[in-house]
Design a protein around this motif. Structure first.
Motif, PDB file in Angstrom:
ATOM      1  N   ALA A 165       0.837  -1.202   0.000  1.00 60.91           N
ATOM      2  CA  ALA A 165       0.000   0.000   0.000  1.00 60.91           C
ATOM      3  C   ALA A 165       0.873   1.254   0.000  1.00 60.91           C
ATOM      4  CB  ALA A 165      -0.925  -0.004   1.212  1.00 60.91           C
ATOM      5  N   SER A 166       1.990   1.225   0.725  1.00 61.74           N
ATOM      6  CA  SER A 166       2.870   2.395   0.761  1.00 61.74           C
ATOM      7  C   SER A 166       3.506   2.634  -0.603  1.00 61.74           C
ATOM      8  CB  SER A 166       3.973   2.213   1.800  1.00 61.74           C
ATOM      9  OG  SER A 166       3.399   1.936   3.040  1.00 61.74           O
ATOM     10  N   TYR A 224       2.198   1.898  -3.460  1.00 65.86           N
ATOM     11  CA  TYR A 224       1.130   2.482  -4.270  1.00 65.86           C
ATOM     12  C   TYR A 224       0.978   3.969  -3.947  1.00 65.86           C
ATOM     13  CZ  TYR A 224      -3.740   3.196  -5.832  1.00 65.86           C
ATOM     14  OH  TYR A 224      -4.882   3.654  -6.430  1.00 65.86           O
ATOM     15  N   SER A 225       1.044   4.321  -2.654  1.00 66.89           N
ATOM     16  CA  SER A 225       0.878   5.719  -2.250  1.00 66.89           C
ATOM     17  C   SER A 225       2.042   6.577  -2.708  1.00 66.89           C
ATOM     18  CB  SER A 225       0.792   5.831  -0.728  1.00 66.89           C
ATOM     19  OG  SER A 225      -0.419   5.310  -0.287  1.00 66.89           O
ATOM     20  N   LEU A 226       3.246   6.011  -2.665  1.00 62.76           N
ATOM     21  CA  LEU A 226       4.435   6.857  -2.836  1.00 62.76           C
ATOM     22  C   LEU A 226       4.980   6.908  -4.252  1.00 62.76           C
ATOM     23  CD1 LEU A 226       6.346   6.008   0.434  1.00 62.76           C
ATOM     24  CD2 LEU A 226       4.991   8.020  -0.078  1.00 62.76           C
ATOM     25  N   PHE A 227       4.734   5.852  -5.072  1.00 64.76           N
ATOM     26  CA  PHE A 227       5.454   5.856  -6.335  1.00 64.76           C
ATOM     27  C   PHE A 227       5.095   7.045  -7.248  1.00 64.76           C
ATOM     28  CE2 PHE A 227       1.968   3.903  -8.648  1.00 64.76           C
ATOM     29  CZ  PHE A 227       2.204   4.294  -9.963  1.00 64.76           C
ATOM     30  N   PRO A 228       3.823   7.529  -7.247  1.00 69.79           N
ATOM     31  CA  PRO A 228       3.561   8.707  -8.082  1.00 69.79           C
ATOM     32  C   PRO A 228       4.359   9.928  -7.635  1.00 69.79           C
ATOM     33  CG  PRO A 228       1.510   7.645  -7.507  1.00 69.79           C
ATOM     34  CD  PRO A 228       2.570   7.034  -6.646  1.00 69.79           C
ATOM     35  N   VAL A 229       4.548  10.067  -6.309  1.00 72.54           N
ATOM     36  CA  VAL A 229       5.296  11.209  -5.801  1.00 72.54           C
ATOM     37  C   VAL A 229       6.769  11.068  -6.191  1.00 72.54           C
ATOM     38  CG1 VAL A 229       5.833  12.566  -3.756  1.00 72.54           C
ATOM     39  CG2 VAL A 229       3.699  11.299  -3.871  1.00 72.54           C
ATOM     40  N   TRP A 282       7.867   9.476  -8.758  1.00 73.89           N
ATOM     41  CA  TRP A 282       7.945   9.724 -10.199  1.00 73.89           C
ATOM     42  C   TRP A 282       7.977  11.235 -10.482  1.00 73.89           C
ATOM     43  CZ3 TRP A 282       4.309  12.334 -13.154  1.00 73.89           C
ATOM     44  CH2 TRP A 282       4.583  12.356 -14.519  1.00 73.89           C
ATOM     45  N   LEU A 283       7.145  11.976  -9.761  1.00 78.47           N
ATOM     46  CA  LEU A 283       7.094  13.432  -9.962  1.00 78.47           C
ATOM     47  C   LEU A 283       8.444  14.055  -9.610  1.00 78.47           C
ATOM     48  CD1 LEU A 283       5.209  15.842 -10.667  1.00 78.47           C
ATOM     49  CD2 LEU A 283       4.806  16.078  -8.229  1.00 78.47           C
ATOM     50  N   LEU A 316       5.043  19.778 -14.474  1.00 78.95           N
ATOM     51  CA  LEU A 316       5.459  18.799 -13.464  1.00 78.95           C
ATOM     52  C   LEU A 316       6.331  19.448 -12.396  1.00 78.95           C
ATOM     53  CD1 LEU A 316       6.095  15.655 -15.676  1.00 78.95           C
ATOM     54  CD2 LEU A 316       4.116  16.223 -14.283  1.00 78.95           C
ATOM     55  N   ALA A 356       4.104  21.551 -10.327  1.00 77.35           N
ATOM     56  CA  ALA A 356       3.269  20.724  -9.442  1.00 77.35           C
ATOM     57  C   ALA A 356       4.068  20.310  -8.212  1.00 77.35           C
ATOM     58  CB  ALA A 356       2.780  19.484 -10.195  1.00 77.35           C
ATOM     59  N   SER A 404       4.344  23.166  -5.851  1.00 80.46           N
ATOM     60  CA  SER A 404       3.126  23.532  -5.128  1.00 80.46           C
ATOM     61  C   SER A 404       2.820  22.543  -4.004  1.00 80.46           C
ATOM     62  CB  SER A 404       1.942  23.648  -6.089  1.00 80.46           C
ATOM     63  OG  SER A 404       1.371  22.397  -6.292  1.00 80.46           O
ATOM     64  N   ILE A 405       3.481  21.378  -4.029  1.00 84.44           N
ATOM     65  CA  ILE A 405       3.293  20.425  -2.926  1.00 84.44           C
ATOM     66  C   ILE A 405       4.152  20.817  -1.733  1.00 84.44           C
ATOM     67  CG2 ILE A 405       3.531  18.025  -2.213  1.00 84.44           C
ATOM     68  CD1 ILE A 405       3.158  17.176  -5.042  1.00 84.44           C
ATOM     69  N   MET A 409       2.713  22.542   1.318  1.00 78.49           N
ATOM     70  CA  MET A 409       1.791  21.625   2.000  1.00 78.49           C
ATOM     71  C   MET A 409       2.576  20.624   2.835  1.00 78.49           C
ATOM     72  SD  MET A 409      -1.400  22.131   1.424  1.00 78.49           S
ATOM     73  CE  MET A 409      -0.869  23.775   1.701  1.00 78.49           C
ATOM     74  N   LEU A 418      -6.589  -1.512   5.299  1.00 81.35           N
ATOM     75  CA  LEU A 418      -5.356  -0.869   5.764  1.00 81.35           C
ATOM     76  C   LEU A 418      -5.462  -0.493   7.240  1.00 81.35           C
ATOM     77  CD1 LEU A 418      -4.377   1.381   2.742  1.00 81.35           C
ATOM     78  CD2 LEU A 418      -3.287  -0.711   3.530  1.00 81.35           C
ATOM     79  N   LEU A 455       1.262   6.358   4.263  1.00 83.40           N
ATOM     80  CA  LEU A 455      -0.017   6.191   3.570  1.00 83.40           C
ATOM     81  C   LEU A 455      -0.764   7.511   3.446  1.00 83.40           C
ATOM     82  CD1 LEU A 455      -1.182   2.836   5.178  1.00 83.40           C
ATOM     83  CD2 LEU A 455      -0.340   3.210   2.864  1.00 83.40           C
ATOM     84  N   PRO A 476      -0.392  10.910  -0.039  1.00 85.27           N
ATOM     85  CA  PRO A 476      -1.266  11.414  -1.105  1.00 85.27           C
ATOM     86  C   PRO A 476      -2.273  12.468  -0.626  1.00 85.27           C
ATOM     87  CG  PRO A 476      -1.108   9.041  -1.234  1.00 85.27           C
ATOM     88  CD  PRO A 476      -0.434   9.443   0.042  1.00 85.27           C
ATOM     89  N   PRO A 520      -2.544  18.573  -3.161  1.00 85.97           N
ATOM     90  CA  PRO A 520      -3.767  19.233  -3.625  1.00 85.97           C
ATOM     91  C   PRO A 520      -4.437  18.431  -4.740  1.00 85.97           C
ATOM     92  CG  PRO A 520      -1.973  20.813  -3.487  1.00 85.97           C
ATOM     93  CD  PRO A 520      -1.384  19.468  -3.218  1.00 85.97           C
ATOM     94  N   VAL A 557      -3.246  19.076  -8.265  1.00 89.13           N
ATOM     95  CA  VAL A 557      -1.897  18.557  -8.499  1.00 89.13           C
ATOM     96  C   VAL A 557      -1.926  17.037  -8.620  1.00 89.13           C
ATOM     97  CG1 VAL A 557       0.411  18.377  -7.526  1.00 89.13           C
ATOM     98  CG2 VAL A 557      -0.826  20.523  -7.378  1.00 89.13           C
ATOM     99  N   MET A 607      -0.632  14.942 -11.746  1.00 94.35           N
ATOM    100  CA  MET A 607       0.324  13.843 -11.640  1.00 94.35           C
ATOM    101  C   MET A 607      -0.171  12.611 -12.369  1.00 94.35           C
ATOM    102  SD  MET A 607       1.294  14.169  -7.645  1.00 94.35           S
ATOM    103  CE  MET A 607       2.326  12.723  -7.528  1.00 94.35           C
ATOM    104  N   LEU A 646       1.092  10.432 -15.420  1.00 96.63           N
ATOM    105  CA  LEU A 646       1.480   9.023 -15.222  1.00 96.63           C
ATOM    106  C   LEU A 646       0.800   8.134 -16.256  1.00 96.63           C
ATOM    107  CD1 LEU A 646       1.274   8.755 -11.328  1.00 96.63           C
ATOM    108  CD2 LEU A 646       3.258   8.125 -12.680  1.00 96.63           C
ATOM    109  N   TRP A 682      -6.487   6.481  -4.883  1.00 92.66           N
ATOM    110  CA  TRP A 682      -5.126   6.791  -4.427  1.00 92.66           C
ATOM    111  C   TRP A 682      -5.145   8.009  -3.503  1.00 92.66           C
ATOM    112  CZ3 TRP A 682      -2.154  11.235  -5.551  1.00 92.66           C
ATOM    113  CH2 TRP A 682      -0.812  11.159  -5.173  1.00 92.66           C
TER     114      TRP A 682
END
Lengths: 304, 294
Positions: free
Chosen positions: A42-43, A45-50, A52-53, A273, A276, A279-280, A283, B93, B112, B115, B119, B122, B126, B130, B167
């Protein structure tokens, strides 16, 4: 002790099973591994897009299109950042400043209003109190379109459309913040304290500003943080009430850039990209710095 | 003394009340009022236009507007698939986190939740990239395993958006369910274990019923959000306007009616309709789930 006693009394097979699962810490290794595997998947899945960015922001255009997306290929982060900030006459800086202005000032004002209202609702009994509270809770169900379109007409009638006020004024009234402030007041401000202050001759305003607000620092920080995140993330309201580029938020700017390819054929993917990712950053900093507060906020948010 | 105190208490809420009237009640009243009129082009459309009273015609038109009702149906059907999937993953989870030691749980909880910090716009940017066959890693990954998937194909757009929302949402929902789980009295587990219940049985018979309230709540919040979905399809529209039309979701239709067609009166009627549908959906969901709990 109890367990060993029982083991001698009962058939060995069942007792063995029972002994392997006395509690989470000493559960069978296989079980723990299985749990960990689930959490790791699950982690990922949560982290790979970040991830990649992050990687994409370091690449130049050729590498962005041709190299493996999940690993580095050349280091062009500084060039990309430079390009983002200078493109279209430093407009990205302007958008960042706008986002900070709307989210910062708007949320500060909204938090003050919410704390006063929450305090009033939680610690005073006045005619119409239930009506006010019903408005607060009821407004959670109002769709944004129902508010935003007429608000746009209203603002355009008084000449506020396309000014920062069109973003700032709606931030002042946030029913969810009021709800949180009420819950926090109930948890932190005892009646006795207010009575004592009154007997000492303190006025109501003075009690609010020098006692209540001070005791509500944690609650106030949570309310502010969540309002800040909300405004930073807002999209429909700014899209509706802001027309000119110079008043846009980061979100609007990125949305616009990501759409230019269709309209003009100019490919801004790299810029979008990197922007983006930028802008994170605020946060992420806010969330990490205020981890303790926002988690209670998120959980409380669920109780509404 | 008591009397004046009451009014002082009310005074603290006055700024909010004024603001609420100006930013909530007035706009809603105005929207309802506007929804009863229509713009009438005079002559051949050259002589300007006049506004005339239209009664409930805009509402009748909205209810028989196949694009609008179709978009609501589209979103509702989508919600029926995506929300249960997302809540199921969040629940699993939360149960996993609840079953490991608190030190391990703390670490994974932060990971977890990453994400959720991002925002919505954003996050959509992304995932659009992807999914993109040019820059995204998912297309070559698919090729590697022999899949030739196109995430923007008409049949794939909802699954693609669904994955993005899942996600983005599992962390938040997981935290809410997890904190509800923390409230289960630990003695219950001990008792169940002594009675020979397996961990899975404990999860099914004690933990899940106990967090039912949290599930209902996260479900309700998700439904409210889903009926108003706008950001994600808007970003997808930037890439694939032929698949994601400008009438893909109810709010997109309302926005277009108001700003591209200049049809405020009709847009106002549609947003009142959407509000009513939203209220009805929340009410039905709440009734349905709380009745089941009895």
């Amino acid at each position: 002790m109890v367990l060993t006693d029982k083991r001698t009394e009962r058939p060995p097979v069942r007792s063995a099973r029972r002994l392997t699962r006395p509690d989470a810490a000493s559960r069978g290794r296989g079980g723990q591994r299985f749990l960990l595997l689930g959490l790791i998947l699950a982690s990922v899945y949560s982290l790979f897009p970040v991830w990649w960015l992050l990687v994409a922001a370091t690449k130049n255009r050729t590498a962005l299109y041709q190299s493996n997306g999940l690993w580095f290929s050349g280091w062009h982060l500084w060039e990309n950042l430079h390009q983002v900030f200078t493109y279209q006459d430093h407009i990205f800086l302007r958008w960042t400043a706008n986002s900070f202005l709307y989210a910062g000032v708007g949320s500060l004002g909204g938090t003050l209003v919410a704390l006063a209202t929450g305090y009033g609702l939680a610690r005073f009994d006045f005619p119409g109190r239930n009506v006010v509270f019903a408005c607060v809770v009821g407004s959670f169900l109002i769709p944004i379109a129902l508010l935003t379109l007429p608000l746009y007409l209203l603002f355009s009638a008084i000449g506020l459309v396309d000014t920062p006020w069109a973003m700032l004024i709606p931030c002042l009234i946030n029913p969810f913040s009021v709800y949180l402030a009420k819950v926090y007041t109930e948890a932190t401000i005892p009646y006795e304290l207010l009575e004592a202050a009154r007997i000492d001759g303190a006025g109501e305003l003075r009690i609010f500003f020098s006692i209540v607000l001070r005791m509500m620092t944690t609650g106030g920080a949570t309310v502010f943080l969540l309002a800040f995140v909300n405004t930073w993330n807002a999209f429909f309201l700014p899209l509706t009430v802001l027309r000119g580029k110079e008043n846009w938020t980061l979100n609007l700017g990125l949305y616009n850039w990501s759409g230019t390819r269709m309209e003009s054929g100019i490919d801004l993917t790299g810029l979008v990209l990197t922007g983006a990712l930028l802008s994170i950053v605020p946060m992420a900093i806010m969330m990490v710095a205020m981890r303790r507060y926002w988690r209670t906020g998120v959980t409380l948010g669920a109780l509404k | 003394m008591i009397r004046s105190m009451r009014w002082k208490g009310a005074a603290f809420t006055v700024p909010f009340q004024l603001g609420f009237v100006f930013l909530y009640l007035l706009p809603i009243g105005y929207a309802v009022y506007q929804s009863l009129f229509r713009e009438q082009q005079s002559g051949l459309g050259l002589g300007g236009s006049t506004t005339e009273f239209n009664g409930l015609d805009n509402y009748a038109k909205g209810l028989s507007d196949s694009a609008f009702m179709g978009s609501i149906l589209r979103v509702v059907l989508f919600a029926c698939v995506q929300i249960p999937v997302m809540l199921f993953i969040s629940l699993v989870l939360a149960l996993l986190l609840d079953a490991v030691t608190s030190r391990v749980a703390g670490r994974f909880r932060i990971l977890l939740l990453v994400p959720y910090m991002i925002p919505g716009v954003v996050a959509a940017i992304m995932w659009v990239n992807l999914y993109s066959p040019d820059v995204g890693p998912l297309t070559p990954l698919g090729e590697l395993f022999g899949f030739h998937w196109n995430f923007f194909a008409p049949s794939m757009v909802w699954p693609s958006i669904g994955n993005l929302l899942t996600w983005h949402g599992i962390g938040y929902n997981m935290v809410i369910i997890y904190s509800a789980l923390q409230g289960v009295p630990r003695e219950l587990f001990e008792a169940a274990r002594l009675d020979g219940a397996s961990e899975i049985r404990i999860a099914r018979s004690i933990k899940i019923p106990y967090v039912r309230g949290a599930l209902v709540l996260t479900g309700l919040l998700s439904i409210i959000q889903m009926l108003q979905i706008f950001n994600e399809p808007a970003l997808f529209r930037n890439v694939t306007p032929q698949t994601v039309s400008d009438s893909f979701t109810p709010i997109m239709i309302i926005y277009n009616q108001a700003f591209n067609s200049g049809n405020y009166h009709y847009a106002a009627a549609l947003s009142v309709l959407l509000a009513l549908i939203l209220g009805l959906a929340s009410f039905l969901f709440y009734r349905f789930t709380s009745k089941e709990a009895d």
